[in-house]
Scaffold this motif. Structure first.
Motif, PDB file in Angstrom:
ATOM      1  N   GLY A   1      26.821   6.827  15.969  1.00 21.38           N
ATOM      2  CA  GLY A   1      27.834   6.274  14.914  1.00 21.38           C
ATOM      3  C   GLY A   1      27.387   6.795  13.529  1.00 21.38           C
ATOM      4  O   GLY A   1      27.968   6.645  12.489  1.00 21.38           O
TER       5      GLY A   1
ATOM      6  N   THR B   1      39.060   3.582  10.168  1.00 19.57           N
ATOM      7  CA  THR B   1      38.837   3.519  11.616  1.00 19.57           C
ATOM      8  C   THR B   1      38.295   4.978  11.885  1.00 19.57           C
ATOM      9  O   THR B   1      39.203   5.927  11.653  1.00 19.57           O
ATOM     10  CB  THR B   1      39.943   3.144  12.482  1.00 19.57           C
ATOM     11  OG1 THR B   1      40.303   1.808  11.951  1.00 19.57           O
ATOM     12  CG2 THR B   1      39.541   3.432  13.851  1.00 19.57           C
TER      13      THR B   1
ATOM     14  N   PHE C   1      30.506   8.156  22.428  1.00 18.91           N
ATOM     15  CA  PHE C   1      29.684   7.631  21.273  1.00 18.91           C
ATOM     16  C   PHE C   1      28.320   7.728  21.287  1.00 18.91           C
ATOM     17  O   PHE C   1      27.762   7.360  22.619  1.00 18.91           O
ATOM     18  CB  PHE C   1      29.916   5.958  21.278  1.00 18.91           C
ATOM     19  CG  PHE C   1      29.108   5.142  20.123  1.00 18.91           C
ATOM     20  CD1 PHE C   1      29.415   5.510  18.861  1.00 18.91           C
ATOM     21  CD2 PHE C   1      27.981   4.602  20.576  1.00 18.91           C
ATOM     22  CE1 PHE C   1      28.822   4.803  17.666  1.00 18.91           C
ATOM     23  CE2 PHE C   1      27.147   3.936  19.421  1.00 18.91           C
ATOM     24  CZ  PHE C   1      27.664   4.153  18.183  1.00 18.91           C
TER      25      PHE C   1
ATOM     26  N   CYS D   1      29.818  13.122  19.815  1.00 18.04           N
ATOM     27  CA  CYS D   1      31.304  12.737  19.478  1.00 18.04           C
ATOM     28  C   CYS D   1      32.061  13.935  18.840  1.00 18.04           C
ATOM     29  O   CYS D   1      33.142  13.597  18.366  1.00 18.04           O
ATOM     30  CB  CYS D   1      31.308  11.445  18.607  1.00 18.04           C
ATOM     31  SG  CYS D   1      30.740  11.841  17.081  1.00 18.04           S
TER      32      CYS D   1
ATOM     33  N   ARG E   1      39.021   7.000  21.974  1.00 18.99           N
ATOM     34  CA  ARG E   1      38.612   6.622  23.167  1.00 18.99           C
ATOM     35  C   ARG E   1      39.334   5.161  23.676  1.00 18.99           C
ATOM     36  O   ARG E   1      39.718   5.007  24.541  1.00 18.99           O
ATOM     37  CB  ARG E   1      37.112   5.932  23.033  1.00 18.99           C
ATOM     38  CG  ARG E   1      36.190   7.425  23.126  1.00 18.99           C
ATOM     39  CD  ARG E   1      34.796   6.995  22.895  1.00 18.99           C
ATOM     40  NE  ARG E   1      34.245   6.211  24.199  1.00 18.99           N
ATOM     41  CZ  ARG E   1      34.011   6.544  25.306  1.00 18.99           C
ATOM     42  NH1 ARG E   1      33.828   7.718  25.787  1.00 18.99           N
ATOM     43  NH2 ARG E   1      33.635   5.636  26.280  1.00 18.99           N
ATOM     44  N   ASP E   2      39.549   4.367  22.536  1.00 24.49           N
ATOM     45  CA  ASP E   2      40.120   2.934  22.668  1.00 24.49           C
ATOM     46  C   ASP E   2      41.590   2.743  22.847  1.00 24.49           C
ATOM     47  O   ASP E   2      42.282   2.249  23.586  1.00 24.49           O
ATOM     48  CB  ASP E   2      39.570   1.973  21.688  1.00 24.49           C
ATOM     49  CG  ASP E   2      38.170   1.760  21.741  1.00 24.49           C
ATOM     50  OD1 ASP E   2      37.581   1.958  22.929  1.00 24.49           O
ATOM     51  OD2 ASP E   2      37.535   1.167  20.907  1.00 24.49           O
ATOM     52  N   GLU E   3      42.260   3.817  21.913  1.00 26.29           N
ATOM     53  CA  GLU E   3      43.566   3.799  21.788  1.00 26.29           C
ATOM     54  C   GLU E   3      44.298   4.776  22.652  1.00 26.29           C
ATOM     55  O   GLU E   3      45.248   4.553  23.423  1.00 26.29           O
ATOM     56  CB  GLU E   3      44.327   3.948  20.673  1.00 26.29           C
ATOM     57  CG  GLU E   3      43.762   3.101  19.491  1.00 26.29           C
ATOM     58  CD  GLU E   3      44.179   1.591  19.482  1.00 26.29           C
ATOM     59  OE1 GLU E   3      45.580   1.647  19.969  1.00 26.29           O
ATOM     60  OE2 GLU E   3      43.621   0.777  19.509  1.00 26.29           O
TER      61      GLU E   3
ATOM     62  N   TRP F   1      37.174   6.137  17.752  1.00 29.56           N
ATOM     63  CA  TRP F   1      37.569   4.885  18.521  1.00 29.56           C
ATOM     64  C   TRP F   1      39.057   5.014  18.686  1.00 29.56           C
ATOM     65  O   TRP F   1      39.343   4.417  19.800  1.00 29.56           O
ATOM     66  CB  TRP F   1      37.139   3.682  17.692  1.00 29.56           C
ATOM     67  CG  TRP F   1      35.688   3.461  17.300  1.00 29.56           C
ATOM     68  CD1 TRP F   1      35.183   3.257  16.224  1.00 29.56           C
ATOM     69  CD2 TRP F   1      34.928   3.522  18.492  1.00 29.56           C
ATOM     70  NE1 TRP F   1      33.894   3.265  16.362  1.00 29.56           N
ATOM     71  CE2 TRP F   1      33.403   3.410  17.868  1.00 29.56           C
ATOM     72  CE3 TRP F   1      34.831   3.535  19.849  1.00 29.56           C
ATOM     73  CZ2 TRP F   1      32.416   3.368  18.497  1.00 29.56           C
ATOM     74  CZ3 TRP F   1      33.420   3.641  20.621  1.00 29.56           C
ATOM     75  CH2 TRP F   1      32.266   3.449  19.971  1.00 29.56           C
TER      76      TRP F   1
ATOM     77  N   THR G   1      38.171   9.474  27.338  1.00 33.61           N
ATOM     78  CA  THR G   1      36.626   9.153  27.272  1.00 33.61           C
ATOM     79  C   THR G   1      35.500  10.362  27.476  1.00 33.61           C
ATOM     80  O   THR G   1      34.449   9.880  27.620  1.00 33.61           O
ATOM     81  CB  THR G   1      36.410   7.870  28.302  1.00 33.61           C
ATOM     82  OG1 THR G   1      36.781   8.735  29.788  1.00 33.61           O
ATOM     83  CG2 THR G   1      37.378   6.850  28.279  1.00 33.61           C
TER      84      THR G   1
ATOM     85  N   CYS H   1      32.775  10.198  14.868  1.00 34.33           N
ATOM     86  CA  CYS H   1      32.338   9.002  14.567  1.00 34.33           C
ATOM     87  C   CYS H   1      32.421   8.908  12.962  1.00 34.33           C
ATOM     88  O   CYS H   1      32.301   7.559  12.516  1.00 34.33           O
ATOM     89  CB  CYS H   1      30.761   8.429  14.981  1.00 34.33           C
ATOM     90  SG  CYS H   1      29.673   9.468  14.365  1.00 34.33           S
TER      91      CYS H   1
END
Length: 157
Positions: free
Chosen positions: A40, A20, A37, A47, A27-29, A24, A33, A59
């Motif tokens: 990638g 991972t 992204f 990033c 940003r996600d966990e 991510w 923000t 990334c």
């Protein structure tokens, strides 16, 4: 896989699959923000975060490689232990009105801080070389270079 991250001076326990990208998790966990992204594949710089003080592309930085690492995102600059440089860069960015759309700017700022931490008085060519790989869709490259030069002056004062 459970891992403990030191992010912006705080410890976070996160659960993520091996492979991972740090981006991510940030940003996600962790819901930060400011790190964007872009591509990638570590080609655009949107990033960029600091890993043990050095700019890296989040990334392509994988969670399983971060045990014991100190990670700083754009949100953590005031607590990064390098406030002289980060304050100068942020002041120069505002003074010279660098931002147009703003999408790439957190990565640009994180890279600029990395440059000035290594080389407080870079030439124009050194700035261009170091910042190569940080893409700006709005083409504010001249303002970015000028802001890095201005930040260098602020640091010297």
């Amino acid at each position: 896989m459970a891992i403990t991250l030191n992010l912006n001076g705080q410890t976070h326990a996160v659960e993520a699959e091996p492979g991972t990208p740090l981006l991510w998790v940030i940003r996600d966990e962790l819901k930060l923000t400011g790190t964007k992204f872009g591509c990638g594949v570590a080609a655009c710089g949107a990033c960029t975060v600091h890993l043990n003080g050095d700019p890296v592309r989040s990334c392509q930085t994988f969670i399983e490689d971060l045990d014991g690492a100190q990670i700083t995102t754009i949100e953590g600059l005031s607590a990064d232990g390098n406030s002289r440089v980060s304050d100068a860069v942020q002041s120069a960015w505002v003074e010279l009105d660098v931002v147009q759309c703003g999408y790439c700017q957190s990565g640009q700022i994180m890279s600029a801080i990395g440059l000035l931490s290594e080389n407080p008085k870079p030439s124009g060519a050194e700035i261009d070389d170091y910042m190569n790989g940080n893409a700006c869709r709005c083409a504010t490259y001249q303002r970015i270079r000028a802001a890095i030069q201005r930040a260098s002056e602020i640091m010297e004062a």
